[in-house]
Design an enzyme around this catalytic site. Structure first.
Site: not given
Length: 338
Positions: A54, A207
């Site tokens: 990341y 989400l």
């Protein structure tokens, strides 16, 4: 904050976990990252998920600095290994060489001597599974991780890995799949296999890249600064959801959420956490108040009628094809040589 055991293990995790995978110089800066981690801690979140890849390894460094000074025993820190972190042929994958080198680099960046769960970020067809599992077991046996986990492995891969882990006397306790009311792929094969094996789900993108917050209007402008307008931060993954049909259906969640006294994001997170196999949902943030608001979904219980209404709205556009899990992994054993 609500908490749950991770699968059949003794490890307890917060139902909402903080994930810093979107830490990028183009979006979330160091100061904001610190504020988001502080908001997570203030909300009772104790589980923090990251990966060596990341932000080109900077996410682990940022998380380590943000957690510095916190009582280590009160935190659950998870990281991952697989994706390329350098130019060499062995700077990726799940070989013994890469795993042993990567855990040391991750611990240095995180500023800790161990992680709670060390996860295989994808399945590596170029390395014998026995080699991978032996290397992960070594990481546990030498005290650099307490448990191991996987991410986006198929049901068959999880079964094989779990059997080897038991032989090697280590605990494969978690799977980290994409899962939301719009992405229900794991329900078909992966979650039933994990339930049988006692493997818990720590799900990512609950989400749907922010679509299930309701912030994207159908046929309208994308909100300034949103992920949909930043090419480096996931707009490619968002494209499948940014259709008028999907966005119009998400808009229909507003009255359902309002009746429950929730935001659309909280409703969507509560839907995910309602699945008994889901131990935690990983949420990120570009602002600390997002973490504060989303954490409130941890102890929400939706009744059957609300769940049925959500399914009626989103079910027709939800993805369920189990082949999508295999598609997230390298297609052939020679992928690192390409």
């Amino acid at each position: 904050m609500d908490f749950r055991h991770l699968g059949s293990s003794g490890l307890i995790v917060s139902r909402i976990a903080y994930g810093n995978w979107l830490t990028r110089s183009s979006s979330t800066g160091e100061e904001t990252e610190l504020a988001c981690v502080r908001a997570a801690l203030d909300a009772g979140i104790t589980t923090f998920d990251t990966a060596d890849v990341y932000a080109d390894t900077r996410a682990e460094e940022a998380l380590g600095r943000a957690l510095k000074g916190e009582r280590r025993e009160s935190l659950e820190i998870l990281t991952k290994v697989f994706a390329p972190v350098g130019p060499g042929r062995n700077d990726q994958g799940l070989s013994r060489k890469h795993i042993r080198e990567s855990i040391d680099n991750s611990l240095r960046r995180l500023g800790t001597d161990h992680v709670d769960v060390y996860q295989a970020h994808r399945f590596d067809p170029s390395t014998p599974l026995e080699e991978t599992m032996e290397a992960l077991a070594d990481v546990v046996h030498c005290g650099k991780a307490h448990y191991i986990g996987v991410s986006e492995w198929t049901a068959d891969q999880i079964r094989r890995g779990h059997a080897l882990a038991r032989e090697l006397k280590v605990s494969l306790v978690s799977n980290q799949p994409q899962y939301s009311a719009l992405w229900r792929v794991p329900e078909v094969e992966v979650m039933p296999a994990c339930e049988e094996l006692g493997v818990g789900q720590i799900v990512w993108s609950p989400l749907a890249q922010g679509v299930l917050t309701g912030k994207y209007p159908p046929g309208g402008q994308r909100p300034e600064g949103s992920r949909a307008t930043e090419a480096n931060d996931g707009s490619a993954e968002l494209s499948a959801w940014l259709t008028d049909d999907v966005l119009g259906r998400v808009r229909q969640l507003r009255p359902i959420a309002a009746e429950a006294g929730l935001t659309v994001a909280q409703l969507s997170l509560a839907w995910v956490l309602q699945n008994p196999g889901v131990c935690a949902a990983v949420v990120g943030a570009s602002r600390p108040e997002q973490i504060t608001d989303n954490a409130k979904a941890a102890d929400v219980e939706l009744d059957g009628d609300v769940m049925d209404r959500i399914d009626a709205v989103l079910g027709p556009v939800a993805h369920r094809d189990p082949a999508a899990t295999a598609a997230m992994n390298p297609p052939s054993p020679d992928w690192r040589l390409a």
